[in-house]
Design a protein around this motif. Sequence first.
Motif, short mmCIF file in Angstrom:
data_model
loop_
_atom_site.label_atom_id
_atom_site.label_comp_id
_atom_site.label_asym_id
_atom_site.label_seq_id
_atom_site.Cartn_x
_atom_site.Cartn_y
_atom_site.Cartn_z
N PRO A 22 -0.22 -1.77 -1.95
CA PRO A 22 -0.88 -2.25 -3.17
C PRO A 22 -2.00 -1.27 -3.60
O PRO A 22 -2.75 -0.78 -2.76
CB PRO A 22 -1.49 -3.57 -2.73
CG PRO A 22 -1.81 -3.35 -1.27
CD PRO A 22 -0.79 -2.37 -0.74
N VAL A 23 -2.10 -0.98 -4.85
CA VAL A 23 -3.16 -0.14 -5.40
C VAL A 23 -3.74 -0.86 -6.61
O VAL A 23 -3.00 -1.35 -7.46
CB VAL A 23 -2.63 1.24 -5.82
CG1 VAL A 23 -3.72 2.02 -6.56
CG2 VAL A 23 -2.16 2.03 -4.60
N THR A 24 -5.06 -0.95 -6.67
CA THR A 24 -5.70 -1.65 -7.78
C THR A 24 -6.50 -0.72 -8.68
O THR A 24 -7.06 -1.16 -9.68
CB THR A 24 -6.65 -2.75 -7.25
OG1 THR A 24 -7.60 -2.16 -6.36
CG2 THR A 24 -5.87 -3.82 -6.50
N THR A 29 3.62 3.85 -16.41
CA THR A 29 4.29 3.25 -15.26
C THR A 29 3.28 2.75 -14.24
O THR A 29 3.39 1.62 -13.74
CB THR A 29 5.24 4.27 -14.61
OG1 THR A 29 6.26 4.63 -15.54
CG2 THR A 29 5.89 3.68 -13.36
N GLU A 30 2.30 3.57 -13.91
CA GLU A 30 1.27 3.14 -12.95
C GLU A 30 0.49 1.95 -13.49
O GLU A 30 0.20 1.00 -12.75
CB GLU A 30 0.31 4.29 -12.67
CG GLU A 30 0.89 5.41 -11.81
CD GLU A 30 -0.13 6.49 -11.50
OE1 GLU A 30 0.20 7.39 -10.72
OE2 GLU A 30 -1.27 6.41 -12.03
N ALA A 31 0.14 2.00 -14.76
CA ALA A 31 -0.64 0.91 -15.35
C ALA A 31 0.13 -0.40 -15.29
O ALA A 31 -0.43 -1.46 -14.99
CB ALA A 31 -1.02 1.26 -16.79
N LEU A 32 1.43 -0.35 -15.60
CA LEU A 32 2.26 -1.55 -15.55
C LEU A 32 2.40 -2.06 -14.12
O LEU A 32 2.17 -3.25 -13.84
CB LEU A 32 3.64 -1.26 -16.13
CG LEU A 32 4.70 -2.36 -15.96
CD1 LEU A 32 4.23 -3.66 -16.63
CD2 LEU A 32 6.04 -1.92 -16.52
N ASP A 33 2.77 -1.18 -13.20
CA ASP A 33 3.01 -1.61 -11.82
C ASP A 33 1.75 -2.16 -11.17
O ASP A 33 1.77 -3.21 -10.52
CB ASP A 33 3.56 -0.46 -11.00
CG ASP A 33 5.01 -0.14 -11.32
OD1 ASP A 33 5.60 -0.84 -12.17
OD2 ASP A 33 5.57 0.80 -10.74
N TYR A 91 9.56 -8.84 -9.42
CA TYR A 91 10.32 -7.90 -10.23
C TYR A 91 10.79 -8.50 -11.56
O TYR A 91 11.12 -7.76 -12.48
CB TYR A 91 11.54 -7.39 -9.44
CG TYR A 91 11.12 -6.55 -8.26
CD1 TYR A 91 10.95 -5.18 -8.39
CD2 TYR A 91 10.86 -7.14 -7.02
CE1 TYR A 91 10.54 -4.41 -7.32
CE2 TYR A 91 10.45 -6.37 -5.95
CZ TYR A 91 10.30 -5.01 -6.10
OH TYR A 91 9.87 -4.25 -5.04
N MET A 92 10.80 -9.82 -11.66
CA MET A 92 11.32 -10.46 -12.86
C MET A 92 10.53 -10.10 -14.11
O MET A 92 11.08 -9.64 -15.11
CB MET A 92 11.33 -11.99 -12.67
CG MET A 92 11.95 -12.76 -13.82
SD MET A 92 11.82 -14.56 -13.56
CE MET A 92 12.86 -14.77 -12.12
N ALA A 93 9.21 -10.28 -14.08
CA ALA A 93 8.39 -10.00 -15.25
C ALA A 93 8.25 -8.49 -15.46
O ALA A 93 8.17 -8.02 -16.61
CB ALA A 93 7.01 -10.65 -15.11
N ARG A 94 8.22 -7.72 -14.39
CA ARG A 94 8.14 -6.27 -14.52
C ARG A 94 9.35 -5.75 -15.29
O ARG A 94 9.25 -4.85 -16.11
CB ARG A 94 8.07 -5.65 -13.13
CG ARG A 94 7.58 -4.20 -13.09
CD ARG A 94 8.67 -3.19 -13.19
NE ARG A 94 8.18 -1.82 -13.00
CZ ARG A 94 8.88 -0.74 -13.32
NH1 ARG A 94 10.08 -0.86 -13.84
NH2 ARG A 94 8.38 0.47 -13.13
N GLU A 95 10.52 -6.31 -15.02
CA GLU A 95 11.74 -5.88 -15.71
C GLU A 95 11.66 -6.16 -17.21
O GLU A 95 12.07 -5.32 -18.03
CB GLU A 95 12.94 -6.62 -15.10
CG GLU A 95 14.28 -6.22 -15.66
CD GLU A 95 15.41 -6.94 -14.96
OE1 GLU A 95 16.19 -7.64 -15.63
OE2 GLU A 95 15.49 -6.83 -13.72
N ASP A 123 10.42 3.50 -23.60
CA ASP A 123 10.23 4.90 -23.96
C ASP A 123 9.29 5.63 -23.01
O ASP A 123 9.23 6.86 -22.99
CB ASP A 123 9.70 5.01 -25.40
CG ASP A 123 8.37 4.30 -25.58
OD1 ASP A 123 8.17 3.25 -24.92
OD2 ASP A 123 7.53 4.77 -26.38
N ARG A 124 8.55 4.85 -22.18
CA ARG A 124 7.59 5.45 -21.26
C ARG A 124 7.77 5.04 -19.81
O ARG A 124 7.25 5.68 -18.90
CB ARG A 124 6.16 5.09 -21.70
CG ARG A 124 5.66 5.84 -22.90
CD ARG A 124 4.48 5.13 -23.55
NE ARG A 124 4.93 3.96 -24.31
CZ ARG A 124 4.11 3.01 -24.75
NH1 ARG A 124 2.82 3.07 -24.48
NH2 ARG A 124 4.58 1.99 -25.45
N VAL A 125 8.49 3.95 -19.57
CA VAL A 125 8.64 3.41 -18.22
C VAL A 125 10.13 3.30 -17.87
O VAL A 125 10.89 2.64 -18.58
CB VAL A 125 7.98 2.03 -18.09
CG1 VAL A 125 8.16 1.48 -16.67
CG2 VAL A 125 6.50 2.10 -18.44
#
Length: 288
Positions: free
Chosen positions: A197-199, A206-210, A170-174, A182-184
Motif C-alpha cells: 500500500p502507498v498513500t 495511474t498512480e493517482a487512481l490506484d 478491483y470492481m470500482a477500479r475497473e 486514455d491515460r490508464v
Amino acid sequence: MAERTPDLYLLLDLGSSRLKWSLRDADGHERARGAEAGIATGVARMVQDVPRVPAGAWLARVGAPERSQRLREALATAWPGLEVREVAPQLVPAPDGTDAEGTFGPESGALRSAYADGQLGVDRYCALLAARARCPGRPVVLVDAGTAVTVDVLRADGVHAGGYILPGLYMARERMQRLLSDRVAPLAPGEGFDPWPVTDPGRNTTEALDRGWATAWAGGVAAVVTQARAAAHTAGPVACRLAGGDAAALRAYLDAPVTDDRGAVLDGLAVLAGLALPETGEGEDTDP
C-alpha cells in the motif's frame, strides 16, 4: 463403475471466479483440496487427486443455475452415479430482540436471520453456519473480500442481524479505468495494485487512481467492520473472521485482531453434511 468410498464426502464451492473443493471424512479430516478457475479443469484435477468415488457431494453455487448443470455434467462423466446435493439458504425470521437458538442449532441448517427472504447468497449463508458452529454463543463479524466485499453480523444468540455490501478492490477500479482509458491501462489478469500500500500522492493518473482508490477502499471497509462490531450489540469481545482473495490486502487496515477463514463456505457445507469441522490450528482472535 469406480469403487465408491463410503466415508469420504466432496464439498464444492462454485464461486464467482473459482471452483474450490475439499474432500473430507466424517471426523473432519481433509484428505484433498483444490481450486481452479474453470469447471472442467477443476473436475479433472479432482479425478487425479481422488482415485475413488466419494460417498456424496454437497454444492454451494453463486451465479446462474446453468453453472450448476455444467458442474453436474462434468462430475457425472467422471464419477457416474455420484449424488450432488445443492444447498439453498434456510432462513427463519428473527425477532428484533435477542432470541435463544432453541431447535435452530448449527446442525439443523436453519439460520435465524433478519435478512429478507430470498436475498441472502448461499456463500454468505454457508459462512454464517460455519461461524456459528465454530464460535457458539459468541458474536462474530464475517468479512469476505472477494469480487464484492460482504460484511455480516452474527449475534451471540446465533441470529444473523444483517450485513453490508461494498465494491471489491478491483470492481470500482475497473469502472474508473474505463473513464480514464486514455491515460490508464487496464490491469492484466493476476496483476495487482503496484505498489501496495502507498498513500503518497500519485505522480501520474495511474498512480493517482490506484493509490486513491486502494486507500479509500481499505479505509471504507475498515469503517464498515467497526460499525458491524457495534451492531453486534454486546459489551464483550466480538470475533472477526476474514476471507476472500483480497483478505491479505485488507488485514493491515483492520483495527483489531482477525482470524483467517478462507474455507468458510466449505466449512458451512460440512456443517450441513453432518461432518465435524477440521481443526484450524490457530487460536480464535477477538477484540482486546
